[in-house]
Design a protein around this motif. Sequence first.
Motif, PDB file in Angstrom:
ATOM      1  N   GLU A  70      -0.855  -2.306  15.791  1.00  0.00           N
ATOM      2  CA  GLU A  70      -0.806  -3.071  14.545  1.00  0.00           C
ATOM      3  C   GLU A  70       0.085  -2.407  13.501  1.00  0.00           C
ATOM      4  O   GLU A  70       0.614  -3.078  12.621  1.00  0.00           O
ATOM      5  CB  GLU A  70      -2.216  -3.293  13.991  1.00  0.00           C
ATOM      6  N   ASP A  73       3.357  -3.825  14.290  1.00  0.00           N
ATOM      7  CA  ASP A  73       3.383  -5.247  13.929  1.00  0.00           C
ATOM      8  C   ASP A  73       3.607  -5.436  12.434  1.00  0.00           C
ATOM      9  O   ASP A  73       4.420  -6.262  12.012  1.00  0.00           O
ATOM     10  CB  ASP A  73       2.086  -5.942  14.351  1.00  0.00           C
ATOM     11  N   CYS A  74       2.893  -4.673  11.619  1.00  0.00           N
ATOM     12  CA  CYS A  74       3.037  -4.804  10.166  1.00  0.00           C
ATOM     13  C   CYS A  74       4.433  -4.382   9.707  1.00  0.00           C
ATOM     14  O   CYS A  74       5.031  -5.028   8.844  1.00  0.00           O
ATOM     15  CB  CYS A  74       1.962  -4.001   9.443  1.00  0.00           C
ATOM     16  N   GLU A  77       6.842  -7.164  10.626  1.00  0.00           N
ATOM     17  CA  GLU A  77       6.688  -8.341   9.769  1.00  0.00           C
ATOM     18  C   GLU A  77       7.291  -8.103   8.392  1.00  0.00           C
ATOM     19  O   GLU A  77       7.958  -8.986   7.842  1.00  0.00           O
ATOM     20  CB  GLU A  77       5.217  -8.723   9.672  1.00  0.00           C
ATOM     21  N   ASP A 109      -1.368 -13.136   7.886  1.00  0.00           N
ATOM     22  CA  ASP A 109      -1.689 -12.315   9.059  1.00  0.00           C
ATOM     23  C   ASP A 109      -1.377 -10.841   8.799  1.00  0.00           C
ATOM     24  O   ASP A 109      -2.106  -9.957   9.234  1.00  0.00           O
ATOM     25  CB  ASP A 109      -0.918 -12.785  10.288  1.00  0.00           C
ATOM     26  N   PHE A 110      -0.273 -10.588   8.095  1.00  0.00           N
ATOM     27  CA  PHE A 110       0.090  -9.215   7.754  1.00  0.00           C
ATOM     28  C   PHE A 110      -1.064  -8.544   7.015  1.00  0.00           C
ATOM     29  O   PHE A 110      -1.464  -7.427   7.348  1.00  0.00           O
ATOM     30  CB  PHE A 110       1.357  -9.191   6.887  1.00  0.00           C
ATOM     31  N   ARG A 113      -4.112  -7.953   9.261  1.00  0.00           N
ATOM     32  CA  ARG A 113      -3.825  -6.853  10.179  1.00  0.00           C
ATOM     33  C   ARG A 113      -3.834  -5.515   9.428  1.00  0.00           C
ATOM     34  O   ARG A 113      -4.361  -4.518   9.907  1.00  0.00           O
ATOM     35  CB  ARG A 113      -2.472  -7.099  10.855  1.00  0.00           C
ATOM     36  N   TYR A 114      -3.262  -5.527   8.233  1.00  0.00           N
ATOM     37  CA  TYR A 114      -3.187  -4.294   7.445  1.00  0.00           C
ATOM     38  C   TYR A 114      -4.593  -3.818   7.058  1.00  0.00           C
ATOM     39  O   TYR A 114      -4.890  -2.628   7.124  1.00  0.00           O
ATOM     40  CB  TYR A 114      -2.335  -4.508   6.189  1.00  0.00           C
ATOM     41  N   GLN A 116      -7.243  -4.284   8.743  1.00  0.00           N
ATOM     42  CA  GLN A 116      -7.811  -3.715   9.962  1.00  0.00           C
ATOM     43  C   GLN A 116      -7.295  -2.297  10.190  1.00  0.00           C
ATOM     44  O   GLN A 116      -8.050  -1.411  10.592  1.00  0.00           O
ATOM     45  CB  GLN A 116      -7.500  -4.604  11.170  1.00  0.00           C
ATOM     46  N   ILE A 117      -6.016  -2.076   9.935  1.00  0.00           N
ATOM     47  CA  ILE A 117      -5.440  -0.736  10.070  1.00  0.00           C
ATOM     48  C   ILE A 117      -6.145   0.229   9.123  1.00  0.00           C
ATOM     49  O   ILE A 117      -6.503   1.347   9.510  1.00  0.00           O
ATOM     50  CB  ILE A 117      -3.917  -0.755   9.782  1.00  0.00           C
TER      51      ILE A 117
END
Length: 158
Positions: A70, A73-74, A77, A109-110, A113-114, A116-117
């Motif tokens: 992730e 991914d971030c 993005e 979504d960013f 996800r962030y 969650q990180i």
Amino acid sequence: MQVLAEQLVGHIHQSEHRQFVAESLAMTDAVLAGQPIDPDELYSRLESLDDLDEVNIFTLQLLDTQTYPEVWDCIEEAIGLVCLINYEEHGRWDAPPTLGFIVEELVDDFFLRYRQILTDLSVATAVERAVRQDARIDLDDPWVRDRFSFLFSPEPAQ
């Protein structure tokens, strides 16, 4: 998203990958500050425009099995969004098709996800402190304030 992505660089396992990402984020920061950067040059940091570009962030992510996915991914993005902005600011409507995934849902979504990180890596306090101290963050802006609150407020008990 720029400032938040910068906070993730230290979580990339390999130092040469960290350096490449830091340089790429310096370029996106320059674009956001109004400095002219060739859109294709910036995009080639994210993904190869031809077979000659050997190093790019998409490839580094595929090769890196130790960094929390992730994080990559971030970073992708955030850089992708700035690439799209850069193409538009240059009046270029021929952006690579990969950038077609940049839509409002991606921004949401960013942040999901962030968050969650922040939880999984236990870095919320450090990141919040760094973001609060960054002069580029305008917590008076309602959009920024809402995202900041989403990231750093405790989740409601269920």
